[in-house]
Design an enzyme around this catalytic site. Structure first.
Site, mmCIF file in Angstrom:
data_model
loop_
_atom_site.group_PDB
_atom_site.id
_atom_site.type_symbol
_atom_site.label_atom_id
_atom_site.label_comp_id
_atom_site.label_asym_id
_atom_site.label_seq_id
_atom_site.Cartn_x
_atom_site.Cartn_y
_atom_site.Cartn_z
ATOM 1 N N GLU C 62 -29.149 -5.963 9.639
ATOM 2 C CA GLU C 62 -29.325 -6.744 10.860
ATOM 3 C C GLU C 62 -28.550 -8.056 10.876
ATOM 4 O O GLU C 62 -27.952 -8.419 11.887
ATOM 5 C CB GLU C 62 -30.813 -7.000 11.111
ATOM 6 N N HIS C 131 -44.625 -4.411 12.471
ATOM 7 C CA HIS C 131 -43.900 -3.679 13.506
ATOM 8 C C HIS C 131 -44.361 -3.996 14.920
ATOM 9 O O HIS C 131 -44.100 -3.227 15.839
ATOM 10 C CB HIS C 131 -44.016 -2.162 13.258
HETATM 11 C C1 LIG Z 1 -35.219 -3.971 8.601
HETATM 12 C C2 LIG Z 1 -35.433 -2.701 9.325
HETATM 13 N N1 LIG Z 1 -34.472 -2.235 10.126
HETATM 14 C C3 LIG Z 1 -34.663 -1.072 10.786
HETATM 15 C C4 LIG Z 1 -35.811 -0.363 10.659
HETATM 16 C C5 LIG Z 1 -36.013 0.941 11.400
HETATM 17 N N2 LIG Z 1 -36.084 2.043 10.460
HETATM 18 C C6 LIG Z 1 -37.247 2.568 10.059
HETATM 19 S S1 LIG Z 1 -37.062 3.770 8.928
HETATM 20 C C7 LIG Z 1 -35.382 3.649 9.009
HETATM 21 C C8 LIG Z 1 -34.513 4.585 8.232
HETATM 22 C C9 LIG Z 1 -34.117 4.093 6.931
HETATM 23 O O1 LIG Z 1 -33.394 5.091 6.306
HETATM 24 P P1 LIG Z 1 -33.551 5.364 4.776
HETATM 25 O O2 LIG Z 1 -33.653 4.056 4.068
HETATM 26 O O3 LIG Z 1 -32.461 6.256 4.356
HETATM 27 O O4 LIG Z 1 -34.978 6.061 4.624
HETATM 28 P P2 LIG Z 1 -35.431 7.500 5.140
HETATM 29 O O5 LIG Z 1 -36.143 7.314 6.436
HETATM 30 O O6 LIG Z 1 -34.235 8.368 5.252
HETATM 31 O O7 LIG Z 1 -36.378 7.992 4.102
HETATM 32 C C10 LIG Z 1 -35.002 2.654 9.888
HETATM 33 C C11 LIG Z 1 -33.630 2.265 10.170
HETATM 34 C C12 LIG Z 1 -36.804 -0.914 9.826
HETATM 35 N N3 LIG Z 1 -37.987 -0.320 9.665
HETATM 36 N N4 LIG Z 1 -36.588 -2.059 9.161
#
Ligand SMILES: Cc1ncc(C[n+]2csc(CCOP(=O)(O)OP(=O)(O)O)c2C)c(N)n1
Ligand SMILES: Cc1ncc(C[n+]2csc(CCOP(=O)(O)OP(=O)(O)O)c2C)c(N)n1
Ligand SMILES: [Mg+2]
Ligand SMILES: [Mg+2]
Lengths: 321, 352, 352, 321
Positions: C62, C131
């Site tokens: 971000e 959230h």
């Molecule tokens: C700081 C932040 N940015 C964006 C999000 C939205 N978000 C929730 S889960 C996720 C995916 C993250 O991907 P990854 O770390 O690969 O985990 P996965 O869901 O694939 O297990 C995102 C972008 C968040 N929760 N926190």
């Protein structure tokens, strides 16, 4: 690996799977009124890594944490009660699926800000080291979290202070619906990022619980014996939608083919076949396992459903100590 | 009676010394903490006394290191994290607000984060837009944090010791222009409870509620006003969260007049909260409109030629007070206007 | 007369479509922007129409991506950055506040940052402490930013188009519970000036100043109050910075009573600014204490069983208004209390 | 390298040095009432890199930016006026030493939040690319900035989008008074961090302007021809205190010996010796250069001193467009 251990790992995976499947089954009842990030398909990482730890170690995770909590031995009743928003939940209803904790099991906490627990885990290792506690810290996160700057800040500090940490990256290729190709440079493996911080880094098949276990054991031993941090990247795959209980291959961000290929490589199926093939597990034993899990689940859900909701005034509890 | 005088910076230093001596889980970390300048003198001697394990510098990585501090606190340590300017904390809002402020709450009261974050705010000598913000209003907005702003050396020591012993995350804001100011400070270890305002001067005509350095400006204005026959009650807030609403309300109920002065921006700032509080809770006691004297609605300009008009001063409090009292304020030759306005005292030659 | 009705989300989508068609320097970036869900439907179809160069996803980073957006704006682009939850913006405060808000100022008016940051705030369905924050009070505190919170689909479109055309950084906050609400929206491209409040309902007995989703709750309360003989004027702030102080003051001068309701925390929040503004500027017109109805002083609990008590509702506004009017409020069977309180409507089944 | 070019580089370095020395001389008058971060000792990086650029390129920097501004051809009068807080300054007095800008020279801006302009520079390259502008972006920063997470976030995006950027890291071994050993893992070179993001990365002597120039030219050419970003680490040394006009070796964070070793390797002395030795520069020419600089300086200072201060109400100018 002893048969005993392999069966244990298998059981751990199976238990995670059944819990997640039960969520799938019950979620539509709309009593679990919180987001859920299921780990079906990724159970081997949780099971393999956590089997190398003891409850005096410390585990952190992110939004997709059910497996890690369960594999560490997190209390199943408190888990379900938390899902149902009950006062008996592991966070007394304050957290829901995205905030799990079981201190007795060494599961210190999971939170849904991507990357948010990485520096906290590093700090836990630092604090434990300062207090001469013989603690290994394991931090679980996805490959998306490796894009957050704080990931690098954390690794730098872990390397600088030679901290007893195992960073466990579950690379499932997607961050929500976004493939790696839209987020990270092509032809660059994730684990090399950690290497640049002078942290021994390895990549392995995350759907093979034996390999996960072996690799984690080495890393945990290194940490425990003063050898510092290790980074492990496990390639794996999430079967269900990013958040929620459905399948979502039809919406178009990934192909059914890709999904089916990974489903073929189901970590539980894989280990089960091996166990059965080498006659290390009988069908009866398997049934026994299923029954045990199912019983435990029934009890936990009954506990959750019958537990009271938190009272209104608890909104103001625990803001300050 | 011991009337030992030391500076605000020395008081901070003494508090750190005593806290670290009393409790081996206290450690202090930050860019410059063990360096020869020792955070404006506040951390000098700590390294020699407590060693590099407990007095440490850190990488330039504010968010990560805040997370590290939090994690260590979860394991039983009591970290004191220091940033030389509050502006750098903008990089760490995620860990401060998403984690530190909520950890105890979101896990249903299990574990807590006994963390102190010392943030230095300032004014003058060309610090400019990115090096002189004053963000207490942000922190005060967030349940789960405590927010402390001492004015006197005595309070600096007592409040810092209380903050370190507190089991919650405490944001401890020090105004750079207070560091060299001396005052009576008891030598022994003592605490001043968080959440209690200090009546810095008693009066019955008008209440000035002030934070940090603005308390000194308020007291200066109060002297002038007293000469004009107006007795001002000055309330040094000290703890913005938890807030000692009762002391403020009691004073306004007595005086009927409220002026709030703060080192942060006026709009949506802490001064708005105080006015709102009084308007809600003591409305019927007000004899005239309340008034805010805080930062104007602009980033900080660097040039000293304009920065001197940017920061509110005693003279502004004086004028506002006269207006509230219905006094035609004499065009007094206010001493303050004749001196340089971008330094706290003559010994100061920059940079911060 | 065209009374075409579309939802708030569709209105946002239409604004984006038109802005991108009108100006090739507009591009939109954010986690999920081009994905099949398209940020709650608001970005659907953009990728197909404008291609992946102008409609792009991004790494989970971000702060960095905010800096990237700023840099591109300096080169003449007009980025629209989107985060699915305002909580994620806590990671980007450095770039938002240190750079975006100040770039134009700190370089003496050279270059500017025509950047829109869409941030989604919400409530309910177990979003929990990390959230579902509502941080408009922070943004509104910072000179150099503009802060917009539309309530109606019509305003959503007009204000978003105005924000995109604005040459300053604009923080555009959308309440998740508004996305599915339909209303009249002109089909053509139009703007609604930033800095103008909307009188959502006229009345002479009491003024409710509201932000975003709370405007709907205020209007609901106003209906009940009208039945009780109290005519409420509801002012939908729309633009928190710049603030349309005049419309608010004029209303309070007429009604003599002020109730402020906001989706963010009460303490040091935007609602405090409105009360302070009125106390300072229209004190003599107030017939009774002003009152704030905003979030209680706690992080968001996740369990729906308590979250339903956490969020203020029409019934709270109704009760507070009755008190201000000196009415014994009838123990009405308020319909709202019988429904689930953690979803905006029945079609909503989570997660956000 | 042509003699002409080398002399030009030499002149550029000399000019920066003389400007900085003039600040040292005049700072005690207390008319420059803002923090200053002098680059004496580090001039070769600024001179060598900026000589490979044109004013249609875009340069960003941090707190230690005087050299970069000057080497790009930033207006000297506007510079001095800004130091004096005058209305005629490059930021009309809004910025001081830590905020410099000269759009005509391609110097887009410098700010003192460590790492703060790194993503902005990346975004400028992204914006320029989207608009098909043939612009190379150069971002200067110290090795301390590489500890900020945003550094990695920026590099990741630069690599992902193959952006025309040269990242220039001036590694002077200290962040304020903190040596690298307290901030980054031992035996890990800074430039390898960038390598991990798939960005071609090199390390070079930052006190040799010819080497700096060559390396920068290659990187700039790569960027200009669509080859994407490059990371250059130049080892160099700051002679004076971190912030301010004095020497500070006596306060104990570094040794006088270390300082003297680096002083021996003065980039200006080094090039001057070479030029004189090979008779590429005469003493007369050198004198001419000194005179030219001194004259320009005198004029600029006179301009700054005689310029008006900004009016009070300018506080409220430029908050919004
Ligand atoms: C700081 C932040 N940015 C964006 C999000 C939205 N978000 C929730 S889960 C996720 C995916 C993250 O991907 P990854 O770390 O690969 O985990 P996965 O869901 O694939 O297990 C995102 C972008 C968040 N929760 N926190
Ligand atoms: C975000 C942030 N953190 C801390 C500081 C304080 N600070 C100012 S300059 C500096 C040193 C940075 O070191 P480096 O990047 O190596 O640059 P150098 O001063 O050596 O040229 C620091 C830590 C700052 N300005 N910004
Ligand atoms: Mg993933
Ligand atoms: Mg350095």
């Amino acid at each position: 690996m002893t048969t005993e251990l392999l069966k244990q790992l298998f059981f751990s995976m199976l238990r995670i799977r059944r819990v997640e499947e039960k969520i799938v089954e019950l979620y539509p009842q709309q009593e679990m009124r919180c987001p859920v990030h299921l780990c079906i398909g990724q159970e081997a990482v949780a099971a393999g890594v956590c089997a190398t730890l003891t409850p005096t170690d410390a585990v952190f995770s992110g939004h997709r944490a059910h497996g890690h909590y369960l594999a560490m031995g997190g209390n199943l009743k408190a888990f379900w009660a938390e899902m149902y928003g009950k006062a008996t939940g592991c966070c007394q209803g304050k957290g829901g699926s995205m905030h799990l904790v079981d201190l007795d099991a060494g599961f210190i906490g999971s939170t849904p800000i991507v990357g948010g627990t990485i520096p906290v885990g590093v700090g836990a290792a630092f604090g434990a080291m300062m207090q001469r506690l013989n603690k290994v810290v394991v931090i679980f996160f996805g490959e998306g979290a490796c894009e957050e700057g704080v990931f690098h800040e954390s690794l730098n500090f872990a390397a600088l202070k030679n901290l007893p940490i195992v960073f466990v990256c579950e690379n499932n290729f997607y961050s929500v619906y976004t493939p790696l190709s839209e987020r990270q440079p092509a032809k660059r493996e994730v684990y090399t990022l950690a290497q640049a911080h002078n942290i021994p880094s390895f990549q392995e098949n995350g759907n093979d619980v034996e390999q996960v276990y072996q690799m984690a054991r080495e890393a945990v031993e290194r940490a425990r014996s003063g050898g510092g941090a290790t980074f492990l990247e496990f390639k794996t795959y999430r079967w269900r939608e990013h958040c929620g209980h459905n399948y979502d291959n039809h919406i178009g961000y990934r192909t059914e083919t890709e999904f089916l290929e990974w489903k073929e490589r189901c970590p539980i199926q894989h280990t089960q076949m091996q166990l059965l093939k080498h006659r290390l597990l009988t069908e009866a034993e398997l049934e026994e396992m299923e029954k045990e899990i199912s019983l435990e689940l029934e009890e936990a859900i009954a506990f959750a459903k019958s537990s009271p909701f938190p009272e209104q005034q608890t909104i103001f509890d625990h803001i300050y100590v | 009676m011991n009337q030992r005088e030391i500076t605000f910076a020395q008081a901070i230093n003494e508090a750190l010394m005593q806290a670290m001596a009393e409790d081996s889980s206290v450690y202090i970390m930050g860019e410059g903490v063990p360096d020869p300048k020792g955070i404006f003198g506040t951390t000098l001697g700590l390294l020699e006394k407590f060693g590099s394990e407990r007095v440490l510098d850190m990488p330039v990585a504010e968010n990560g290191m805040t997370g590290v501090a939090i994690g260590s606190a979860l394991m039983g340590m009591r970290p004191i994290l220091t940033h030389q300017r509050v502006d750098f904390a903008l990089l760490a809002m995620d860990q401060m607000v998403n984690n530190a402020a909520k950890w105890h709450y979101m896990f249903g009261g299990q574990l807590s984060v006994p963390l102190v974050i010392r943030l230095i705010i300032g004014r003058g000598w060309g610090q400019g837009p990115q090096h002189s913000q004053s963000l207490q209003s942000w922190f005060a907005h967030v349940p789960g944090l405590k927010v402390v702003m001492p004015t006197t050396p005595r309070d600096a020591k007592g409040l810092l010791l209380a903050s370190i012993r507190d089991n919650n995350p405490v944001i401890f804001l020090e105004h750079r222009w207070l560091h060299n100011i001396a005052g009576h400070v008891p030598a022994e270890s003592y605490t001043i409870a968080l959440g209690e305002a200090r009546v810095a001067r008693r009066g019955q005509d008008l209440t000035i509620v002030s934070t940090s350095y603005m308390t000194l400006e308020a007291l200066r204005a109060a002297t002038w006003l007293s000469a004009a026959g107006v007795e001002v009650e000055v309330i040094d807030v000290r703890s913005l969260r938890p807030l000692d609403a009762e002391t403020i309300l009691a004073s306004v109920r007595k005086t009927g007049r409220l002026l709030v002065t703060d080192t942060s921006w006026t709009f949506c700032g802490f001064s708005a909260e105080i006015v709102a509080l009084v308007a809600e809770k003591a409305y019927s006691h007000l004899l005239c409109s309340p008034c805010r004297v805080a930062l104007p609605d602009a980033p900080t300009p660097t040039s000293h030629a304009v920065a001197k008009f940017y920061y509110p001063r005693a003279v502004d409090l004086y004028k506002a007070s006269c207006k509230m009292m219905g006094l035609q304020h004499a065009e007094v030759e206010l001493e303050i206007l004749s001196t340089q306005l971008d330094v706290p005292d003559k010994s100061f030659t920059g940079p911060f």
